[in-house]
Design a protein around this motif. Sequence first.
Motif, PDB file in Angstrom:
ATOM      1  N   ALA A 103      -8.759   2.131  -1.529  1.00 18.52           N
ATOM      2  CA  ALA A 103      -8.479   1.959  -1.055  1.00 18.52           C
ATOM      3  C   ALA A 103      -7.753   0.337  -0.135  1.00 18.52           C
ATOM      4  CB  ALA A 103     -10.120   2.280   0.405  1.00 18.52           C
ATOM      5  N   VAL A 104      -7.961  -1.371  -1.032  1.00 13.52           N
ATOM      6  CA  VAL A 104      -8.119  -2.240  -0.508  1.00 13.52           C
ATOM      7  C   VAL A 104      -7.050  -2.559  -0.273  1.00 13.52           C
ATOM      8  CG1 VAL A 104     -10.483  -2.698  -0.711  1.00 13.52           C
ATOM      9  CG2 VAL A 104      -8.536  -2.772  -2.580  1.00 13.52           C
ATOM     10  N   SER A 105      -6.562  -3.664   0.205  1.00 14.47           N
ATOM     11  CA  SER A 105      -5.513  -3.540  -0.124  1.00 14.47           C
ATOM     12  C   SER A 105      -4.664  -4.865  -0.395  1.00 14.47           C
ATOM     13  CB  SER A 105      -4.770  -4.567   1.996  1.00 14.47           C
ATOM     14  OG  SER A 105      -4.951  -5.750   1.953  1.00 14.47           O
ATOM     15  N   ASP A 106      -3.701  -5.194  -0.954  1.00 15.01           N
ATOM     16  CA  ASP A 106      -3.139  -6.225  -2.047  1.00 15.01           C
ATOM     17  C   ASP A 106      -3.253  -7.065  -1.193  1.00 15.01           C
ATOM     18  OD1 ASP A 106      -2.080  -4.591  -4.067  1.00 15.01           O
ATOM     19  OD2 ASP A 106       0.112  -4.262  -3.081  1.00 15.01           O
ATOM     20  N   GLU A 107      -3.190  -7.391  -0.194  1.00 14.09           N
ATOM     21  CA  GLU A 107      -4.363  -8.840   0.325  1.00 14.09           C
ATOM     22  C   GLU A 107      -5.557  -8.983  -0.096  1.00 14.09           C
ATOM     23  OE1 GLU A 107      -4.141 -11.476   4.179  1.00 14.09           O
ATOM     24  OE2 GLU A 107      -2.366  -9.114   4.241  1.00 14.09           O
ATOM     25  N   LEU A 108      -6.471  -8.008   0.145  1.00 17.74           N
ATOM     26  CA  LEU A 108      -7.407  -8.227   0.643  1.00 17.74           C
ATOM     27  C   LEU A 108      -8.064  -8.330  -0.757  1.00 17.74           C
ATOM     28  CD1 LEU A 108     -10.202  -8.178   1.121  1.00 17.74           C
ATOM     29  CD2 LEU A 108     -10.216  -6.017   0.932  1.00 17.74           C
ATOM     30  N   MET A 121       0.499  -1.455   0.096  1.00 19.27           N
ATOM     31  CA  MET A 121       0.406   0.149   0.808  1.00 19.27           C
ATOM     32  C   MET A 121       0.930   0.511   0.035  1.00 19.27           C
ATOM     33  SD  MET A 121      -3.670  -0.563  -0.018  1.00 19.27           S
ATOM     34  CE  MET A 121      -3.503   0.850   0.879  1.00 19.27           C
ATOM     35  N   ALA A 122       2.079   1.275   0.620  1.00 17.64           N
ATOM     36  CA  ALA A 122       2.807   2.441   1.211  1.00 17.64           C
ATOM     37  C   ALA A 122       3.000   2.914  -0.420  1.00 17.64           C
ATOM     38  CB  ALA A 122       3.818   1.884   1.918  1.00 17.64           C
ATOM     39  N   GLU A 123       3.770   1.701  -1.680  1.00 11.79           N
ATOM     40  CA  GLU A 123       4.214   1.960  -2.991  1.00 11.79           C
ATOM     41  C   GLU A 123       3.312   2.473  -3.565  1.00 11.79           C
ATOM     42  OE1 GLU A 123       6.328  -1.396  -3.579  1.00 11.79           O
ATOM     43  OE2 GLU A 123       7.526  -1.609  -1.190  1.00 11.79           O
ATOM     44  N   ARG A 124       2.005   2.314  -3.359  1.00 12.37           N
ATOM     45  CA  ARG A 124       1.586   2.850  -4.669  1.00 12.37           C
ATOM     46  C   ARG A 124       0.900   4.536  -4.925  1.00 12.37           C
ATOM     47  NH1 ARG A 124      -4.483  -0.168  -3.112  1.00 12.37           N
ATOM     48  NH2 ARG A 124      -3.509  -2.113  -2.724  1.00 12.37           N
ATOM     49  N   ALA A 165      -1.653   0.407 -14.281  1.00 17.41           N
ATOM     50  CA  ALA A 165      -2.966   0.595 -14.419  1.00 17.41           C
ATOM     51  C   ALA A 165      -3.575  -1.338 -14.494  1.00 17.41           C
ATOM     52  CB  ALA A 165      -2.895   0.775 -16.469  1.00 17.41           C
ATOM     53  N   TYR A 166      -2.256  -1.915 -15.097  1.00 19.67           N
ATOM     54  CA  TYR A 166      -3.076  -3.223 -14.740  1.00 19.67           C
ATOM     55  C   TYR A 166      -3.207  -3.021 -13.478  1.00 19.67           C
ATOM     56  CZ  TYR A 166      -2.077  -4.744 -19.614  1.00 19.67           C
ATOM     57  OH  TYR A 166      -1.638  -4.888 -20.904  1.00 19.67           O
ATOM     58  N   ASP A 167      -2.673  -2.789 -12.419  1.00 22.57           N
ATOM     59  CA  ASP A 167      -2.905  -2.829 -10.543  1.00 22.57           C
ATOM     60  C   ASP A 167      -4.289  -2.842 -10.414  1.00 22.57           C
ATOM     61  OD1 ASP A 167      -0.189  -4.354 -10.471  1.00 22.57           O
ATOM     62  OD2 ASP A 167       0.760  -2.382  -9.650  1.00 22.57           O
ATOM     63  N   VAL A 168      -4.316  -1.048 -11.122  1.00 22.14           N
ATOM     64  CA  VAL A 168      -5.482  -0.850 -10.040  1.00 22.14           C
ATOM     65  C   VAL A 168      -6.700  -0.910 -11.149  1.00 22.14           C
ATOM     66  CG1 VAL A 168      -5.346   1.210 -11.839  1.00 22.14           C
ATOM     67  CG2 VAL A 168      -6.383   2.109  -9.663  1.00 22.14           C
ATOM     68  N   LEU A 169      -6.603  -1.791 -12.680  1.00 20.29           N
ATOM     69  CA  LEU A 169      -7.915  -2.327 -13.219  1.00 20.29           C
ATOM     70  C   LEU A 169      -8.086  -3.332 -12.256  1.00 20.29           C
ATOM     71  CD1 LEU A 169      -6.530  -1.493 -17.098  1.00 20.29           C
ATOM     72  CD2 LEU A 169      -9.367  -0.587 -16.166  1.00 20.29           C
ATOM     73  N   ARG A 170      -6.668  -5.049 -11.687  1.00 18.72           N
ATOM     74  CA  ARG A 170      -7.011  -5.836 -11.234  1.00 18.72           C
ATOM     75  C   ARG A 170      -8.357  -5.309 -10.078  1.00 18.72           C
ATOM     76  NH1 ARG A 170      -6.294 -11.232 -10.774  1.00 18.72           N
ATOM     77  NH2 ARG A 170      -6.075 -11.493  -8.505  1.00 18.72           N
ATOM     78  N   HIS A 177     -10.767  -2.690  -9.552  1.00 22.18           N
ATOM     79  CA  HIS A 177     -11.320  -2.192 -10.161  1.00 22.18           C
ATOM     80  C   HIS A 177     -12.177  -3.362 -10.208  1.00 22.18           C
ATOM     81  CE1 HIS A 177     -14.026   1.301 -11.328  1.00 22.18           C
ATOM     82  NE2 HIS A 177     -14.551  -0.135 -11.872  1.00 22.18           N
ATOM     83  N   ARG A 178     -11.666  -3.770 -11.346  1.00 25.14           N
ATOM     84  CA  ARG A 178     -12.704  -4.923 -11.728  1.00 25.14           C
ATOM     85  C   ARG A 178     -12.949  -5.985 -10.919  1.00 25.14           C
ATOM     86  NH1 ARG A 178     -10.561  -4.778 -17.910  1.00 25.14           N
ATOM     87  NH2 ARG A 178     -11.320  -2.424 -18.216  1.00 25.14           N
ATOM     88  N   LEU A 179     -12.236  -7.039  -9.990  1.00 25.02           N
ATOM     89  CA  LEU A 179     -12.678  -7.433  -9.424  1.00 25.02           C
ATOM     90  C   LEU A 179     -14.029  -7.284  -7.971  1.00 25.02           C
ATOM     91  CD1 LEU A 179      -9.394  -9.429  -8.667  1.00 25.02           C
ATOM     92  CD2 LEU A 179     -11.426 -10.405  -9.091  1.00 25.02           C
ATOM     93  N   ILE A 180     -13.413  -5.672  -7.551  1.00 29.12           N
ATOM     94  CA  ILE A 180     -14.040  -5.908  -6.169  1.00 29.12           C
ATOM     95  C   ILE A 180     -16.125  -5.321  -7.461  1.00 29.12           C
ATOM     96  CG2 ILE A 180     -15.084  -3.047  -5.022  1.00 29.12           C
ATOM     97  CD1 ILE A 180     -12.028  -3.276  -5.342  1.00 29.12           C
ATOM     98  N   GLU A 181     -16.045  -4.995  -9.041  1.00 25.30           N
ATOM     99  CA  GLU A 181     -17.403  -4.182  -9.154  1.00 25.30           C
ATOM    100  C   GLU A 181     -17.173  -5.855  -9.316  1.00 25.30           C
ATOM    101  OE1 GLU A 181     -17.244  -1.260 -12.327  1.00 25.30           O
ATOM    102  OE2 GLU A 181     -16.822  -2.992 -13.026  1.00 25.30           O
TER     103      GLU A 181
END
Length: 224
Positions: free
Chosen positions: A108-113, A1-4, A73-78, A80-84
Motif C-alpha cells: 500500500a505504501v508509495s515509493d515516496e513514503l 504505484m500504477a506500474e507495480r 523482488a528487491y523493491d518489495v523486500l525494501r 517490507h524490511r523498511l516498514i518493519e
Amino acid sequence: MAERPSPSVEDYLRAIYGLSERGVPVTNATLTQRLGLSPSSVSGMINKLAQLGLVTHVRYRSVELTPEGRRLAYDVLRRHRLIETFLVEELDYTWDEVHREADALEHAVSDELVEHIAAKLGHPTHDPHGDPIPTSEGVVEKPATQLLDQVEPGTVGTIARVWDTDSDLLRYLTEHGLTLGARIEVVERKPFGGPLVVRVGGPPGEVQFLGDEISAALSISVQW
C-alpha cells in the motif's frame, strides 16, 4: 504505484527470492509449503509469472527469477524490511509483532513514503531480524554468515540474522537471550538427531539446548 504488479505477484516474488536466498531449491513443492497454498494455485501462478517474464521455469526443475523479477523482488523486500524497521524503531513494536503488519503495508505504501521512511531512519542496512535491506538502486548486501545448524562444535560467533518469522519462535528467542548481537558458542552436537548444545552470552554464559527448528533459524557471524 500504477506500474507495480499485483500483491499476489509481489508475494510470490518475495517468497521465491527468500527461498533462493537461503539456498533452498525453489520448486512448486517448496513454494506450496512456504506460502501455505494449494499445489494447483502455486502451479498456476508460476505459469503466470513465466508468461510475464518474471521467472524461468522448466518442468521438474527449480524456478528462478529473471533480472526483472529480481528487481521487483528487491523493491518489495525494501518496502517490507523498511516498514518493519520503522515499526520497531519509531513505534515501539517488538520484532515478533512486525511481520504481519509489514505484509499488509508493503503493498500500500508509495515509493515516496518508503524513501521518507528510509531517510527518517538514517538509511538502515538491516531490519530488526538482521535481514539486509536492498538499496533503492537494487543492491543487496551479502553478509558473511553461517547457519547455526551447519557450524562445528567449538565455533564462537554472534547472532546476526533470524530467518524465521513465526511470532512464537521470536518471543522464545527473546526470552532466552537469543537476540541479534548475542554471543553464542557451539559446545557440542548430541548424537542420533539430538539437540545442539550452545553457550549464550559472555563468559561464563548460559548453556542451552536447541532443537533443529531453532538452530536452523539462526545465522551467526563467526569470530575467527
